[in-house]
Design an enzyme around this catalytic site. Structure first.
Site, PDB file in Angstrom:
ATOM      1  N   GLU A  74       0.800  -1.221   0.000  1.00 10.84           N
ATOM      2  CA  GLU A  74       0.000   0.000   0.000  1.00 10.84           C
ATOM      3  C   GLU A  74       0.839   1.280   0.000  1.00 10.84           C
ATOM      4  OE1 GLU A  74      -4.082  -1.204   2.178  1.00 10.84           O
ATOM      5  OE2 GLU A  74      -2.348  -1.186   3.504  1.00 10.84           O
ATOM      6  N   VAL A  75       1.791   1.313  -0.894  1.00  9.35           N
ATOM      7  CA  VAL A  75       2.585   2.549  -1.033  1.00  9.35           C
ATOM      8  C   VAL A  75       1.912   3.351  -2.137  1.00  9.35           C
ATOM      9  CG1 VAL A  75       4.900   3.494  -1.274  1.00  9.35           C
ATOM     10  CG2 VAL A  75       4.585   1.177  -0.392  1.00  9.35           C
TER      11      VAL A  75
END
Ligand code: ACM
Length: 514
Positions: free
Chosen positions: A326-327
């Site tokens: 989840e970057v």
């Protein structure tokens, strides 16, 4: 023997057969016998362990002594011979034996368990298999009743796991759970033959592990959590004690520092990790994806080197997890540089990297384990390609094994962004069929996960884990042709007696006749 199709309700043989298959996870091979041995007074003898696991007989005695009507003791682990039965006590022999287990199995965790008129004998090539045999035996014990002592039906079990990696990931960053809580989690994981405890130690909300070269992290960024609690962190002494407790149960700890996103706990401490040089505010909300590191800042690589080296030094096991999920605010090229750097730092520190599935979008080094989790509809060609190129994959599909998902829409704990996960959802799935095109032989195992944004207490944590963790354990251990939802329902209802007796919280799902 001729048997009528509809057995008499009180047919002893049928009762025996009913009870003896109440093992979770379902073993590979179970051969029912006739009769029982009493286990009210059980004496454990460890043979041939050669000091490899001196605690094992003691642990076996303590696991079994927790049962209704059973007192188990153990003799000197250095004893070489098993004393003759004295008529009062039943012997449980734990013996290292390379020939144990199902024919053809090469799993180091395989075991055999034989219960007959002579007593109880567990054999395995390694001590881990002996503990698995003891957990199986624990589930076979029939509580005392109607004048009969606690007893175990005659049976022969030959068993081995389907996958070598059978894990549970616990998020101690959103809500902090300390040493005692995590010891209890290890015990329940080991009870269902899981062998990995993955700890999500850092996130936006907190840095939960002492990092000796960066003491400010735990000092300044471990207060508070998403549950309104005081937070906290594991000291290195806590981490040592947890690994020791886990190792005695043959559970290895895989610690995770999540980078390059999920990093607000660090940018809150070090302004030089931010392009503007200003530390970020502390955060105890539940949004994701807003924080990030910046590769080209001078402080970034030394920070990563310090925290991964510290963590690797403190870790007994061979794996360290670098996160990578989840970057949401980073170009792929910069993300790939982070993955490459963190893999390198972990390898230089003598460990093997593990990363969430997104890392497979970057070129991975051979040997990095990839953890699939995100069940939102998406193109997973990158993951399949990585697996075809040799990456090993851990299966953690969120809509099956994220045990912080609510059971039902009105359930008071947890979240539902991946869907509702009832007991049957956690049970009734096949790892090889989750990601189309993923080579079956690339699957290293199965890992459940419990994220703790909406799980404020240990009771709440166990309510989310049980019974679903036992369902996931069966997916990870049991061959698909040995799995059966209706049979599992019956077995898990019996297992609930143990949870009730020990006051272990669980959710009495409507899907099971408790
Ligand atoms: C994840 O659930 N973000 C790994």
């Amino acid at each position: 023997m001729c048997r009528s199709q509809k057995p008499n309700r009180f047919d002893q043989t049928q009762t025996t057969r009913y009870l003896m298959v109440s093992i979770i996870p379902q073993p590979l091979h179970v051969e029912p016998g006739e009769g029982h041995v009493p286990v009210g007074a059980l004496e454990v003898h460890a043979v041939g362990l050669d000091g490899a696991a001196p605690w094992l007989a003691d642990l076996a005695a303590s696991v079994l002594s927790g049962l209704d009507g059973v007192t188990a003791t153990h003799d000197d682990p250095a004893a070489v011979a098993v004393p003759a039965a004295d008529g009062e006590r039943t012997a449980l022999v734990l013996r290292v034996d390379g020939a144990a287990g199902p024919e053809g199995s090469t799993s180091p965790e395989r075991y055999s368990l034989v219960v007959d008129a002579a007593g109880v004998t567990a054999t395995a090539p390694e001590p881990a298999g002996l503990l698995h045999a003891v957990q199986t035996l624990r589930q076979l014990v029939v509580a005392p009743g109607e004048g009969a002592p606690a007893r175990v039906p005659h049976v022969v079990v030959h068993d081995a796991p389907r996958y070598p990696w059978r894990g549970l990931s616990v998020d101690v960053a959103r809500t902090f759970f300390g040493l005692d809580a995590l010891r209890a989690v290890v015990d329940v994981a080991a009870a269902y033959k899981l062998n990995v405890l993955h700890l999500h130690l850092t996130d936006d909300q907190g840095w939960r592990i002492e990092s000796p070269s960066r003491p400010e992290l735990a000092k300044l960024s471990s207060g508070g959590d998403t549950s309104g609690g005081t937070g906290g962190h594991l000291s290195l002494a806590d981490f040592r004690a947890l690994q020791d407790h886990a190792a005695e149960r043959f559970v290895r700890v895989v610690p995770e520092i999540d980078v390059p996103g999920h990093i607000n706990a660090a940018t809150h401490v070090y302004g030089d990790l931010m392009p503007d040089g200003v530390p970020t505010d502390a955060y105890h909300g539940i949004e994701v994806g807003f924080s990030r590191l910046t590769f080209d800042l001078p402080a970034t690589e030394p920070f990563l080197r310090d925290v991964f080296t510290d963590l690797a030094r403190a870790t007994d096991g061979e794996h360290v997890h670098l996160g990578g999920d989840e970057v949401l605010k980073m170009e792929p090229a910069e993300y790939a540089r982070f993955v490459e750097l963190c893999e390198r730092l972990i390898l230089e520190a003598g460990k093997k990297p593990v990363a969430w599935q997104e890392a497979a979008k970057a070129p991975l080094r051979p040997g990095t384990l990839v953890q699939y989790w995100d069940t939102h509809p998406m193109d997973l060609t990158y993951l399949v390609d990585a697996a075809r190129a040799g990456a090993r994959v851990i299966m953690s599909p969120a809509n099956r094994v994220y045990l912080d998902m609510k059971y039902t829409a009105d359930f008071p704990l947890g979240q539902e962004w991946a869907g509702l996960v009832e007991v049957r959802d956690a049970y009734d799935w096949e790892p090889e069929q989750v990601v189309p095109g993923l080579p079956a032989e690339s699957i290293e195992g199965v890992e459940a996960a419990v994220w703790t944004e909406r799980i404020p207490t240990l009771d709440a944590l166990f309510t989310m884990l049980l019974p679903r963790l036992s369902a996931v354990a069966e997916v990870a251990w049991t061959a698909p042709d040995r799995k059966d939802w209706d049979d599992y329902r019956r077995r898990v209802a019996r297992e609930a007696h143990a949870w009730r007796r020990t006051g272990t919280p669980f959710h009495p799902s409507v899907q099971v006749d408790w």
